[in-house]
Design an enzyme around this catalytic site. Sequence first.
Site, PDB file in Angstrom:
ATOM      1  N   ASP A  60       9.455  17.874 -29.446  1.00  0.00           N
ATOM      2  CA  ASP A  60       8.473  17.082 -28.686  1.00  0.00           C
ATOM      3  C   ASP A  60       7.107  17.759 -28.675  1.00  0.00           C
ATOM      4  O   ASP A  60       7.007  18.987 -28.719  1.00  0.00           O
ATOM      5  CB  ASP A  60       8.943  16.931 -27.222  1.00  0.00           C
ATOM      6  CG  ASP A  60      10.022  15.866 -27.104  1.00  0.00           C
ATOM      7  OD1 ASP A  60      10.147  15.060 -28.025  1.00  0.00           O
ATOM      8  OD2 ASP A  60      10.721  15.869 -26.083  1.00  0.00           O
TER       9      ASP A  60
ATOM     10  N   ARG B 114      15.904  10.655 -21.967  1.00  0.00           N
ATOM     11  CA  ARG B 114      15.933  11.061 -23.381  1.00  0.00           C
ATOM     12  C   ARG B 114      16.156  12.568 -23.519  1.00  0.00           C
ATOM     13  O   ARG B 114      16.500  13.044 -24.609  1.00  0.00           O
ATOM     14  CB  ARG B 114      14.662  10.662 -24.108  1.00  0.00           C
ATOM     15  CG  ARG B 114      13.417  11.387 -23.637  1.00  0.00           C
ATOM     16  CD  ARG B 114      12.178  10.893 -24.374  1.00  0.00           C
ATOM     17  NE  ARG B 114      12.144  11.305 -25.760  1.00  0.00           N
ATOM     18  CZ  ARG B 114      11.788  12.535 -26.173  1.00  0.00           C
ATOM     19  NH1 ARG B 114      11.470  13.479 -25.279  1.00  0.00           N
ATOM     20  NH2 ARG B 114      11.755  12.840 -27.441  1.00  0.00           N
TER      21      ARG B 114
ATOM     22  N   GLU C  53       0.830  -1.220   0.000  1.00  0.00           N
ATOM     23  CA  GLU C  53       0.000   0.000   0.000  1.00  0.00           C
ATOM     24  C   GLU C  53       0.856   1.258   0.000  1.00  0.00           C
ATOM     25  O   GLU C  53       0.334   2.356   0.131  1.00  0.00           O
ATOM     26  CB  GLU C  53      -0.912   0.001   1.240  1.00  0.00           C
ATOM     27  CG  GLU C  53      -1.878  -1.179   1.304  1.00  0.00           C
ATOM     28  CD  GLU C  53      -2.676  -1.339   0.026  1.00  0.00           C
ATOM     29  OE1 GLU C  53      -2.656  -2.447  -0.536  1.00  0.00           O
ATOM     30  OE2 GLU C  53      -3.288  -0.352  -0.418  1.00  0.00           O
TER      31      GLU C  53
HETATM   32  N1  LIG Z   1       0.661   6.924 -10.880  1.00  0.00           N
HETATM   33  C1  LIG Z   1       0.911   5.555 -11.219  1.00  0.00           C
HETATM   34  C2  LIG Z   1       1.218   4.692  -9.987  1.00  0.00           C
HETATM   35  C3  LIG Z   1       2.368   4.864  -9.253  1.00  0.00           C
HETATM   36  C4  LIG Z   1       2.606   4.018  -8.160  1.00  0.00           C
HETATM   37  C5  LIG Z   1       1.654   3.053  -7.825  1.00  0.00           C
HETATM   38  C6  LIG Z   1       1.850   2.150  -6.668  1.00  0.00           C
HETATM   39  C7  LIG Z   1       1.030   1.056  -6.513  1.00  0.00           C
HETATM   40  C8  LIG Z   1       1.190   0.204  -5.440  1.00  0.00           C
HETATM   41  C9  LIG Z   1       2.170   0.451  -4.492  1.00  0.00           C
HETATM   42  C10 LIG Z   1       2.986   1.563  -4.641  1.00  0.00           C
HETATM   43  C11 LIG Z   1       2.842   2.402  -5.721  1.00  0.00           C
HETATM   44  N2  LIG Z   1       0.520   2.921  -8.557  1.00  0.00           N
HETATM   45  C12 LIG Z   1       0.307   3.733  -9.607  1.00  0.00           C
END
Ligand SMILES: NCc1ccc(-c2ccccc2)nc1
Length: 252
Positions: free
Chosen positions: A178, A163, A121
């Site tokens: 870009d 990049r 989490e």
């Molecule tokens: N913004 C995309 C993103 C970044 C990190 C996580 C994530 C999920 C579980 C544990 C820790 C980070 N999920 C989505």
Amino acid sequence: MRVDIISIFPEYFAPLDVSLMGKARERGILDIHLHQLRDWTHDVHKTVDDTPYGGGPGMVMKPEVWGEAVDAVIEDGRAASGEDALPRLIVPTPSGRPFTQEVALEYAEEPWLLFAPARYEGIDSRVVAEYGERLRADEVSIGDYVLAGGEAAVLVMVEAVGRLLPGVLGNARSVADDSFAPGAMANLLEGPVYTKPPVWRGHEVPEVLLSGHHGRIARWRRDEALRRTLARRPELVARLDRDGLDKHDRRV
Ligand SMILES: NCc1ccc(-c2ccccc2)nc1
């Protein structure tokens, strides 16, 4: 640029050995160091998580382990870059500030980035609080969706930043071209692109692109970028300052 990544899945970053990032590393433009978070545990099970205070589903990553890991990586980096160097700490999370091309350009100016992708989490919130007292610590989101961990987000950010570093893109391509780069096409999506053959399965390349008339081609490309942006990302057109649209644009 030095990049440190601490993760329980360092093997996740094998893609950074290939293609553009691999070449940037070979040429010494990008110096990536991977670290196994479990190396800073002290129990036989190498535990990195525990139950959340206040209850609720899932597990939270332990602050002690992350603290020892980040301290060690900073010391390691300082030994190489100089005693007073400090990295910018970046923690990918769905609850972070949006990672945009602007943020990528900001990070590309940094000499040292330290990525802390979490699993479960997330990381105990005191870790970012602790390091935020003495270095820049960002919680960053690459989009409004939840992954199984932050590693994929780190891959995205390392590529988006890498990049931009001088010498990484060949002469044929510059970051000024870009989609989101400042200038005439700022805040617009890329329009359609074509190459040979001129007709493919009955689909013809737009005539203007074969005309050799550079002024008309530039105008057509901007019109198509505007049309696509209006259709797919109308909020980006709103961001264009009103001076950013000329009278022809307003007809699109
Ligand atoms: N913004 C995309 C993103 C970044 C990190 C996580 C994530 C999920 C579980 C544990 C820790 C980070 N999920 C989505």
